[in-house]
Write an enzyme that holds these catalytic residues in place. Structure first.
Site, PDB file in Angstrom:
ATOM      1  N   GLU A  26       0.825  -1.215   0.000  1.00 20.61           N
ATOM      2  CA  GLU A  26       0.000   0.000   0.000  1.00 20.61           C
ATOM      3  C   GLU A  26       0.856   1.260   0.000  1.00 20.61           C
ATOM      4  O   GLU A  26       0.524   2.246  -0.650  1.00 20.61           O
ATOM      5  CB  GLU A  26      -0.967   0.010   1.194  1.00 20.61           C
ATOM      6  CG  GLU A  26      -2.131  -0.953   1.035  1.00 20.61           C
ATOM      7  CD  GLU A  26      -2.986  -0.668  -0.190  1.00 20.61           C
ATOM      8  OE1 GLU A  26      -3.066   0.500  -0.617  1.00 20.61           O
ATOM      9  OE2 GLU A  26      -3.557  -1.623  -0.747  1.00 20.61           O
TER      10      GLU A  26
ATOM     11  N   TYR B 265      -6.250   6.821   3.852  1.00 16.93           N
ATOM     12  CA  TYR B 265      -6.471   5.796   2.829  1.00 16.93           C
ATOM     13  C   TYR B 265      -5.716   4.511   3.185  1.00 16.93           C
ATOM     14  O   TYR B 265      -6.274   3.415   3.177  1.00 16.93           O
ATOM     15  CB  TYR B 265      -6.005   6.308   1.441  1.00 16.93           C
ATOM     16  CG  TYR B 265      -6.100   5.218   0.406  1.00 16.93           C
ATOM     17  CD1 TYR B 265      -7.282   4.994  -0.275  1.00 16.93           C
ATOM     18  CD2 TYR B 265      -5.014   4.373   0.144  1.00 16.93           C
ATOM     19  CE1 TYR B 265      -7.403   3.967  -1.198  1.00 16.93           C
ATOM     20  CE2 TYR B 265      -5.119   3.338  -0.766  1.00 16.93           C
ATOM     21  CZ  TYR B 265      -6.304   3.144  -1.439  1.00 16.93           C
ATOM     22  OH  TYR B 265      -6.430   2.122  -2.339  1.00 16.93           O
TER      23      TYR B 265
ATOM     24  N   ASP C 179      -9.942   6.146  -2.775  1.00 19.76           N
ATOM     25  CA  ASP C 179      -8.966   6.900  -3.565  1.00 19.76           C
ATOM     26  C   ASP C 179      -9.637   7.354  -4.859  1.00 19.76           C
ATOM     27  O   ASP C 179     -10.855   7.262  -5.010  1.00 19.76           O
ATOM     28  CB  ASP C 179      -7.724   6.048  -3.846  1.00 19.76           C
ATOM     29  CG  ASP C 179      -8.029   4.865  -4.752  1.00 19.76           C
ATOM     30  OD1 ASP C 179      -9.220   4.638  -5.043  1.00 19.76           O
ATOM     31  OD2 ASP C 179      -7.086   4.186  -5.181  1.00 19.76           O
TER      32      ASP C 179
END
Ligand code: SF4
Length: 374
Positions: free
Chosen positions: A53, A136, A154
């Site tokens: 990520e 996020y 996102d």
């Protein structure tokens, strides 16, 4: 002509159709546990989820895949990454851009290996307290690694949501409404699979241009598809033009062919990265090289002085364009000033030079040459 009304949405059928599609069409990614394995009880490794990520922030899956495999081969656990030297990590990160992320990656690994005993926390709030983890990424890790009811929102998810509900408020004003609509879709089970399914839908079907509505599991419910405006959404407010900053880089060659490099301050753009020393980058007219030379970390050999190399080095950052003039000079055997080092030209690749500085090096080698004077 009246527009068709947006269909009424109950999230369960939307969740079921997307999860069913994900079971059949999920992307196979090196950090991912496939839905079949997941159902059989295999859990994703939070270290892998976190690392992927962070790497994926503003970068594509295609660009990240090899970096991810190299990182877990070299640092198979968060403890191993925490024990690495920062320079090694920055060097391995080269090409992924945004070096602040690599520095935070290292800091975060140290925090998890230290204060958390090597275990990533499971909640969004606790994850957000770690370096480099924003809303996020916290939601992505909580959902994917721990199956928490969280949804990472996102640009991909915003796009899919704007189309599903035909929300036409331009971004960024429409962000809050899009987030609320997207979060309302989150199921109470298979949260990690749902988050990844939405990511895959945005990446492979509901793409920015030419969405493939005919193969979309949400086609029958999609308001933008019904109105024929899918490709126009999400609408965006026009962006202001990027400003241009200008500065001077100093290509200083020692008599034995070594080049002067300097570490940039830890805070700020390209913080902690090595650079060909440069003046401040400012908006406005091109700097006068004779004046800018006062910012050089070393004076060149006075008989030859500075040579203004032809052309400019151009680079674009997220918020501005940069134009650098390169001044080339030679010195005798002088010591490097504080924060700087002499690097043999053929060892420049050993340093974590950001892309803009690689351009400066290429420009200088093309126009000034390198190595000791003949
Ligand atoms: Fe996107 Fe088309 Fe699917 Fe709507 S039907 S979610 S626009 S791919």
């Amino acid at each position: 002509m009246p527009q068709p009304a947006a269909p009424v949405h109950h999230p369960e059928p939307l969740q079921d159709s997307l999860l069913g599609w994900y079971d059949r069409h999920h992307r196979s990614l090196p950090w991912r546990v496939s839905p079949g394995d997941h159902a059989a009880g295999r859990r994703p490794d939070p270290y892998h989820v976190w690392l992927s990520e962070i790497m994926l922030q503003q970068t594509t899956v295609a660009a990240v895949r090899d970096y991810f495999l190299r990182f877990i081969d070299r640092w198979p656990s968060v403890h191993a990454l925490a024990a690495a030297e920062l320079d090694e990590v920055l060097h391995a990160w080269q090409g992924l851009g945004y070096y602040a992320r690599a520095r935070n990656l290292h800091k975060c690994a140290q925090a998890v290996a230290g204060a958390h005993g090597g275990r990533f926390p499971e909640t969004e709030d606790a994850l957000r307290a770690l370096p480099g983890i924003g809303p996020y990424t916290a939601a992505a890790i909580a959902a994917i690694a721990f199956d928490r009811a969280a949804l990472p929102v996102d640009g991909n998810v915003e796009r899919v949501t704007a189309r599903l509900f035909a929300l036409e408020t331009p971004l960024p004003d429409g962000k809050t409404a899009l987030r609320e609509r997207a979060e309302a879709l989150t199921p109470s089970r298979r949260c990690g699979d749902f988050a990844q399914a939405l990511m895959d839908l945005g990446a492979t079907v509901c793409t920015p241009t030419s969405p493939k509505c005919l193969v979309c599991p949400w086609q029958a419910d999609c308001a933008a598809h019904a109105r024929g405006i899918a490709a126009e959404l999400p609408r965006k407010r026009p962006k202001p033009a990027k400003p241009t900053r200008r500065g001077v880089a100093f290509w200083i060659l020692r008599a034995d062919g070594a080049v002067l490099l300097r570490r940039r301050p830890e805070r700020g753009l390209l913080g902690g990265m090595m650079e060909v020393p440069s003046s401040e980058w400012r908006e406005g007219a091109a700097p006068n090289p004779a004046v800018a030379a006062d910012d050089a970390p070393l004076a060149p050999n006075p008989t030859a002085g500075w040579r203004n190399l032809p052309g400019l080095v151009r680079h674009t950052f997220t918020h501005f364009h940069l134009e650098l003039t390169v001044l080339a000079g030679r010195t005798g055997h002088v010591a490097a000033p504080p924060g700087a080092v002499w690097s043999p030209i053929d060892r420049l690749g050993d340093h974590a030079l950001p892309s803009v500085m690689k351009k400066v090096v290429r420009h200088a080698l093309r126009h000034a040459g390198g190595g000791p004077p003949a």
